[in-house]
Design a protein around this motif. Structure first.
Motif, short mmCIF file in Angstrom:
data_model
loop_
_atom_site.label_atom_id
_atom_site.label_comp_id
_atom_site.label_asym_id
_atom_site.label_seq_id
_atom_site.Cartn_x
_atom_site.Cartn_y
_atom_site.Cartn_z
N LEU A 193 -77.44 22.48 -35.31
CA LEU A 193 -76.44 22.40 -36.17
C LEU A 193 -76.98 21.93 -37.37
O LEU A 193 -75.45 22.09 -38.51
CB LEU A 193 -77.20 20.46 -36.22
N PHE A 194 -78.11 22.91 -38.09
CA PHE A 194 -78.68 23.17 -39.40
C PHE A 194 -77.43 24.72 -39.64
O PHE A 194 -78.87 25.57 -40.50
CB PHE A 194 -79.16 22.71 -39.98
N ARG A 195 -77.11 24.97 -39.06
CA ARG A 195 -76.38 26.43 -39.38
C ARG A 195 -75.12 26.78 -39.44
O ARG A 195 -74.03 25.84 -39.38
CB ARG A 195 -76.63 28.07 -38.61
N PHE A 196 -74.68 27.73 -40.45
CA PHE A 196 -73.40 28.04 -40.32
C PHE A 196 -72.85 28.78 -39.84
O PHE A 196 -73.47 29.68 -38.49
CB PHE A 196 -72.89 28.82 -41.82
N PRO A 197 -71.57 28.81 -39.37
CA PRO A 197 -69.97 29.49 -38.14
C PRO A 197 -70.99 31.00 -37.78
O PRO A 197 -70.44 31.19 -37.54
CB PRO A 197 -68.64 29.38 -38.89
N HIS A 198 -71.49 31.18 -39.48
CA HIS A 198 -71.29 33.34 -39.38
C HIS A 198 -73.62 33.48 -38.63
O HIS A 198 -72.68 34.02 -38.25
CB HIS A 198 -71.59 33.34 -40.64
N GLU A 199 -73.40 32.27 -38.66
CA GLU A 199 -74.69 32.76 -37.91
C GLU A 199 -74.63 32.93 -36.07
O GLU A 199 -75.64 33.30 -35.36
CB GLU A 199 -76.26 31.55 -38.26
N PHE A 200 -73.36 32.86 -35.82
CA PHE A 200 -73.13 32.02 -34.11
C PHE A 200 -72.59 33.10 -33.38
O PHE A 200 -71.95 34.17 -34.27
CB PHE A 200 -72.78 31.01 -34.16
N SER A 201 -72.67 33.90 -31.80
CA SER A 201 -71.95 34.60 -31.60
C SER A 201 -70.68 34.23 -31.13
O SER A 201 -70.81 32.84 -31.49
CB SER A 201 -72.56 35.17 -30.40
N GLY A 202 -69.32 35.06 -30.99
CA GLY A 202 -68.26 34.52 -30.42
C GLY A 202 -68.25 33.47 -29.14
O GLY A 202 -67.43 32.31 -29.60
N GLY A 203 -68.21 33.27 -28.49
CA GLY A 203 -69.12 32.50 -27.40
C GLY A 203 -69.71 30.88 -27.75
O GLY A 203 -68.72 30.23 -27.59
N GLN A 204 -70.62 31.05 -29.43
CA GLN A 204 -71.39 29.71 -29.21
C GLN A 204 -70.32 28.93 -30.31
O GLN A 204 -70.27 27.46 -30.22
CB GLN A 204 -72.89 30.19 -29.84
N ARG A 205 -69.58 30.37 -31.12
CA ARG A 205 -68.76 29.48 -32.30
C ARG A 205 -67.37 28.60 -30.87
O ARG A 205 -66.96 27.49 -31.68
CB ARG A 205 -68.07 30.30 -32.74
N GLN A 206 -67.01 29.26 -30.24
CA GLN A 206 -66.46 28.34 -29.42
C GLN A 206 -66.92 27.62 -28.48
O GLN A 206 -66.76 26.43 -28.47
CB GLN A 206 -65.59 29.31 -28.51
N ARG A 207 -68.28 27.23 -28.36
CA ARG A 207 -68.65 25.86 -27.47
C ARG A 207 -68.62 25.01 -29.53
O ARG A 207 -68.03 23.82 -28.63
CB ARG A 207 -70.20 26.26 -27.51
#
Lengths: 391, 481, 314
Positions: free
Chosen positions: A198-212
């Motif tokens: 929850l306390f991260r920025f979008p760019h720290e995630f992989s594509g799949g996680q972002r889609q989640r």
């Protein structure tokens, strides 16, 4: 079938092409052209087609994110209203599918506002429908923490609770502080993410996680209908499988209807109950999923299905390789729009536009030779329930 | 082993890393595989598994900084693309202090690398638009590529054509065409037509042909000069595969560095703009037309005059393939060539690649994440995961008898159009961060069969059956099945 | 986790944001020139804060010392480094250059801040409207911008000062009027591209109003390039102010502590054009002060541009 959730009649969306010094309109891109669509409660309707077929535009129009050029859109319509309009529409287009005249457009446009006659109604509609985009990179605000991203729709719409308010609408509560945090946490846990995320920025995630995360944002307000615009196209297959199963679970839990827009027929087959095949802004075929994949009638659908690479080197089938490219939607071919690439094309195809007709129960095709194709097809494959054929 | 079964490319223990703010990305770790002559090798894997980095490493296209090939061998025959190429360039750099000044910036030496690399290996990319220059027409770009790589070939074609024409001239001088000669002349005409790739209209008279021929002949001396120079340049490339005297090499390098002085595109545009174009260029134009036809582009003549943005994705990909073929490569690396395309167009492009392999015998490395494409196209498949090759097998073997847990998971996670009832299996977790990859087997955190050894020891690559190798502890020590 | 208080949640969010700024700062410091620029700018800001207190007196007016130790120094400026009272020497009128430079830092930075930030604010608002709404309003705003951008700015300021009188407010307003259009342009361009991003559409689909979308999503994502412009414009404004004061378009007395004014003292009426030959320090010292500051701002601005360039981020 079950309750109708959303119904669109005669939807057209033309994008003007502007040019010249004065910026006058030179022509129109016929992105969606005369499409009728019905979405039932809790179902998954697949919309499939190549790029430029108007599937994404249709998704936007259905969500009222862009105004259609003509067309009426109803959210949970009542019967009388519905039949009245359907009749009006069939009268207007009785002479075959064609461009609507100005006054006819006006009639349809006045009813277009059904979804939101007022701001309030519009807001209500917004809280009941959501969208998930293809591109997981640009669909999350890069300067927002994940908790803020997911909280945004909750903050605007609140979440639905039991009971109705004074106007007979669904009661909604706005969550604040700890309650909100807990609610968000519950949702992200369900998505397979944890509190830390929850306390991260979008760019720290992989594509799949972002889609989640994008799905979490959509599901947070417990909508009744979600448009999934190529939600897995940018993802790897293993992640795609994760997302598809997640979507399936969510559907079972929340009884949400999906409109699954994609170009990947294999995915469509795995997730949807009903499929619409689009080509250059028109629906060319519509049927229940198994029906469509077992007995594709329209030559375009056949080619599309045969073009999918199957992950099995031993899988043998007759391959139909279409020649040429998809014509420009700014200048679609006359008559049947597919005739330039169709292997069955005859003279009539370039002059007369085929109407959608029901060829088997629930199986609608727009092709002049649908019956012939069905006949040869049934001879070849031996469709068992020949009695079901509507003709 | 006969000739066709030989190895076109051997990659051994390739290690490529990227040095960025957050640390060192260990993108490739001891990647080894073999590309046989005339086969299609598929490299499959998820985003970030290093399949593109492998291709870029082979092409020596890794941007430096931040990337670097740490160690390993990429061999074509006896020639090592890493060491040999660097040596060649180093020799040139020593001769030319001005270039040496920018020693660390490979970009500055790009031309030199281009010259060597493009000759035997070509690459096509996922985004065809990015591979083309938006401000030049398709023709200019194909001509440029031909000019860079196949100048000698073109010059030879022209030379032989002009010799034929001079023969024709002598026929004319002898008193024109007599009936008994017409047969022979017909043959000659035929030859010229072939040389010119059918560009001449059928109804052209001999006089007109001779007219053109004389124009050529007027520049004959110039061709010879250019041909000589070009052959010198060319023989450097030959030297990459054969031995050549030190003196000879120095002379060649001198020529080569002279070539490097100017950007080729500027020089080329200047020549293109001349009213009477360079004969090499006019011949290259013909060649370009032929290339476009060979990739099944309808109305190729029209397409030549178009700018890239005027063409559709499928057409652009064809153009890019045509450019890649312009120097008759032995190896074609296709990096996700159909990912950006629609399925019906994808089917067309795959058909084209299949034809190319059949007609030209080009070895193809096909990089994709789509196992369906792999199944349709490839003879052998290498599965990559997190910078390692985890499994290599003939395609049929891989799809029907996968060994590595990752391959199995991958195959089970694809929605199947032919078998919709099949339940999708899910590989839990995500691709690891390659700055801090898991110890031991890189797949161990996601593997359902993982045991103690997996987190400690890097699994060796084991051959389970002929041509089927797998890097997994499950198969080490004992023969499974 | 529910036991965690809102306070800790806030602090976690803050920590996260600091972490990301740290990353940007790292990229900024990778360029030595930008680091030097930043250091110099910070030095000037400190000067502006503590400078006037060091020398005392009215913070915006220099004290005149017509006579020093019985010597009239109005027209005979004292050289630097010779008298402890005037470390940087004096200029015509008997003003201490040291005092002028320190007080001038405050005055100049204050004036420039007001002008640049007001301009940026107006420009951002108009630019967002023009970019997001478009249509006739957007067109009108952009054409207005074009007109203002085509005016020669010093001339406009001079005209304003002549017509409306020489007041501080007139000078500030006239310069704001000149400085907003650049920002409008930059912001509009950014908004046009950000508007097409999917998260904006997602926000609209979630029922967010236009105003909310603009404030929450569009402005935060399109505002960064204007920081670069602000840092560059600071220098430009200070140069323009100095030019105006140098040309004599002042709103205050001869002792007004402004770098341009200080510079113009050296060549003010009655001294002829021989200032550079007879007392070069009176020209070079204020000149160098301005030059170093503007140069530092430009270096910093360039570095900032590199950091904010999306290609630099991953």
């Amino acid at each position: 079938m079950s309750e109708i959730l959303l119904k669109g009649i005669g939807i057209r969306k033309y994008f003007p092409i502007r040019g010249g010094v004065s910026g006058r309109t030179l022509g129109y891109v016929h992105a969606v052209d005369d499409v009728n669509i019905t979405i039932y409660k809790g179902e998954t309707i697949g919309v499939v087609g190549e790029s430029g077929c108007g599937k994404t535009t249709l998704g936007r129009v259905v969500l009222d994110l862009i105004d259609p050029t003509t067309g009426a859109l109803f959210y949970k319509p009542n019967e009388s209203e519905m039949s009245q309009l359907e009749q009006l529409y069939s009268e207007l287009t009785s002479g075959g599918a064609r461009e609507l005249k100005k006054e006819e457009k006006k009639i349809l446009n006045t009813t277009k506002d059904n979804i939101y006659k007022s701001r309030r109604k519009k807001k209500d509609f917004r809280s009941r429908v959501q969208i998930v985009f293809q591109d997981p990179v640009s669909s999350l605000d890069p300067r927002m923490l994940i908790k803020d991203v997911i909280f945004e729709p909750i903050k605007i719409n609140g979440i639905p609770v039991e009971g109705e308010d004074d106007n007979g609408k669904q009661k909604r509560v706005r969550l604040r502080g700890d309650a909100a945090t807990k609610y968000i946490l519950d949702i992200v846990t369900e998505m397979g993410l944890n509190e830390d995320h929850l306390f991260r920025f979008p760019h720290e995630f992989s594509g799949g996680q972002r889609q989640r995360i994008a799905i979490a944002r959509a599901i947070a307000v417990k909508p009744e209908f979600i448009v999934l615009d190529e939600p897995t196209s940018a993802l790897d297959v293993s992640v795609q499988a994760q997302i598809l199963s997640l979507l399936k679970n969510l559907q079972q839990k929340y009884n949400v209807a999906y409109m699954f827009i994609t170009h990947n027929l294999a995915v469509i087959r795995a997730v949807s109950t009903r499929v619409i095949v689009m080509y250059l802004g028109k629906i060319v075929e519509e049927a229940l999923t198994d029906e469509l994949f077992e007995y594709p009638i329209h030559p375009y659908t056949q080619a599309l299905i045969s073009a999918i690479p199957v992950p099995d080197p031993n899988f043998k089938r007759s391959r139909i390789v279409l020649s040429g490219d998809v014509p420009s939607p700014a200048n679609p071919p006359s008559g049947c729009r597919f005739h330039t690439r169709c292997r069955f094309a005859k003279e009539i195809c370039s002059t007369e536009e085929p109407k959608l007709k029901e060829i088997r129960t629930g199986h609608v095709v727009a092709c002049h030779f649908a019956e012939d194709i069905l006949k040869t097809e049934s001879e070849r494959t031996g469709i068992k329930k020949i009695s079901e054929i509507a003709i | 082993m006969n000739k066709l079964v030989g190895e076109a490319l051997v990659v051994k223990d390739l290690k490529t890393q990227f040095f960025i703010y957050d640390g060192v990305v260990k993108a490739l770790e001891d990647v080894s595989f073999i590309l046989k002559k005339g086969e299609v090798l598929g490299i499959v894997g998820e985003t970030g598994c290093g399949k593109s980095v492998t291709a870029y490493s082979i092409m020596r296209l890794i941007p430096d900084p931040p990337g670097r090939i740490i160690s390993g061998q990429i061999k074509m025959g006896d020639y090592d693309l890493i060491k040999g190429m660097d040596q060649e360039v180093d020799i040139i750099l020593k001769k030319r202090p001005k270039i040496r000044h920018h020693n660390k910036m490979i970009k500055k030496n790009e031309y030199l690398y281009n010259k060597i690399r493009g000759r035997y290996i070509s690459m096509i990319f996922q985004e065809p638009m990015a591979a083309l220059n938006p401000v030049f027409t398709v023709e200019d770009q194909i001509v440029e590529s031909l000019y860079l790589h196949s100048k000698t070939k073109i010059l030879r074609v022209i030379k032989s054509a002009s010799e034929h024409i001079s023969d024709l001239q002598s026929f004319k001088d002898k008193g024109g065409i007599t009936s008994e000669l017409s047969g022979e002349v017909g043959v000659e005409l035929q030859k010229i037509k072939i040389q010119k790739k059918g560009f001449e209209s059928e109804g052209k008279h001999l006089e007109m042909l001779i007219d053109e021929a004389t124009k050529y002949l007027a520049k004959k001396n110039k061709y010879d000069e250019m041909l000589k120079e070009s052959i010198e340049v060319d023989s450097l490339e030959d030297s990459l595969f054969g031995n050549i005297g030190e003196e000879e090499r120095a002379r060649i390098l001198k020529v080569l560095s002279k070539e490097a002085k100017k950007s080729h595109l500027t020089r080329l545009t200047k020549r293109l703009k001349k009213r009477n174009p360079d004969p090499v260029i006019s011949e290259a134009r013909r060649e370009a037309f032929g290339l476009l036809e060979s990739v099944n582009i309808p109305n190729a003549f029209q397409i030549l005059k178009n700018y890239p943005h005027e063409l559709s994705g499928g057409m652009l990909q064809r153009v890019v393939i045509a450019i890649a073929l312009s120097n008759d490569p032995q190896i074609l690396i296709a990096d996700e060539p159909t990912t950006a395309l629609d399925v019906t167009i994808q089917a067309q492009i795959l058909e084209l690649l299949r034809d190319l392999r059949k007609n030209r015998g080009t070895s193809i490395i096909l990089i994709t994440h789509d196992l369906g494409v792999i199944a349709e196209m490839c003879d052998r498949v290498a599965v990559m995961y997190a910078g390692n090759v985890v499994e290599t097998a003939p395609a049929i073997e891989l799809f029907h008898n996968p060994k590595h847990p990752y391959t199995i998971g991958l195959l089970q996670s694809i929605p199947r159009i032919d078998d919709p009832t099949k339940k999708l299996n899910i590989i839990r977790g995500t691709v690891p961060n390659l700055i801090k990859p898991p110890t031991g087997c890189r797949f161990n955190p996601r593997c359902q069969f993982a045991f103690d050894k997996c987190t400690v020891e890097i699994p060796p690559t084991i051959e389970t059956s002929e041509g089927h190798t797998v890097a997994c502890h499950l198969f080490s020590g004992k023969e499974v099945r | 986790m529910t036991t965690e208080s809102a306070g800790s949640e806030f602090s976690r969010a803050l920590k996260k944001r600091l972490e990301s700024s740290k990353r940007s700062f790292y990229f900024l410091t990778r360029s030595p020139l930008a680091t030097i620029g930043l250091a110099v700018v910070i030095f000037y800001v400190i000067l502006a804060i503590i400078g006037p207190k060091l020398v005392g007196g009215n913070p915006s007016v220099m004290t005149a010392y017509p006579i020093y130790h019985g010597q009239p120094i109005i027209f005979n400026p004292l050289p630097p480094f010779e008298y402890a009272k005037f470390p940087l020497g004096t200029t015509i009128g008997g003003y201490s250059i040291y005092e002028g430079v320190l007080k001038g830092a405050r005055v100049d930075l204050e004036l420039a801040s007001i002008i640049v930030f007001s301009g940026a604010l107006i420009g951002t608002v108009l630019g967002s409207v023009a970019g997001y709404k478009g249509g006739a309003i957007g067109e009108a705003i952009m054409r207005g911008t074009d007109i203002f951008l085509s005016l020669p700015y010093i001339v406009l300021a001079v005209a304003f000062l002549t017509v409306f009188g020489r007041y501080e407010s007139v000078m500030i307003e006239s310069l704001i009027l000149i400085w907003w259009p650049t920002y409008t342009r930059i912001v509009r361009g950014q908004v046009l591209s950000v508007r097409e991003q999917k998260y904006v559409e997602a926000s609209v689909a979630a029922g967010s109003s236009s105003l909310r979308t603009v404030i929450k999503h569009i402005i935060p994502n399109s505002i960064y390039p204007i920081f670069v412009q602000i840092s560059l414009d600071f220098g430009n404004v200070i140069l323009t102010l100095a030019s105006l004061f140098y040309l004599g378009f002042t709103f205050a007395g001869p002792g007004f502590a402004e770098w341009g004014n200080l510079l113009s003292r050296a060549t003010s009426a009655g001294t002829g054009g021989a200032a550079l030959e007879s007392y070069p320090w009176a020209v070079t010292i204020p000149g160098l002060v301005i030059l170093i500051f503007v140069l530092a701002l430009n270096l910093f601005g360039d570095g900032l541009r590199d950091v904010l360039d999306p290609r630099m981020r991953r």
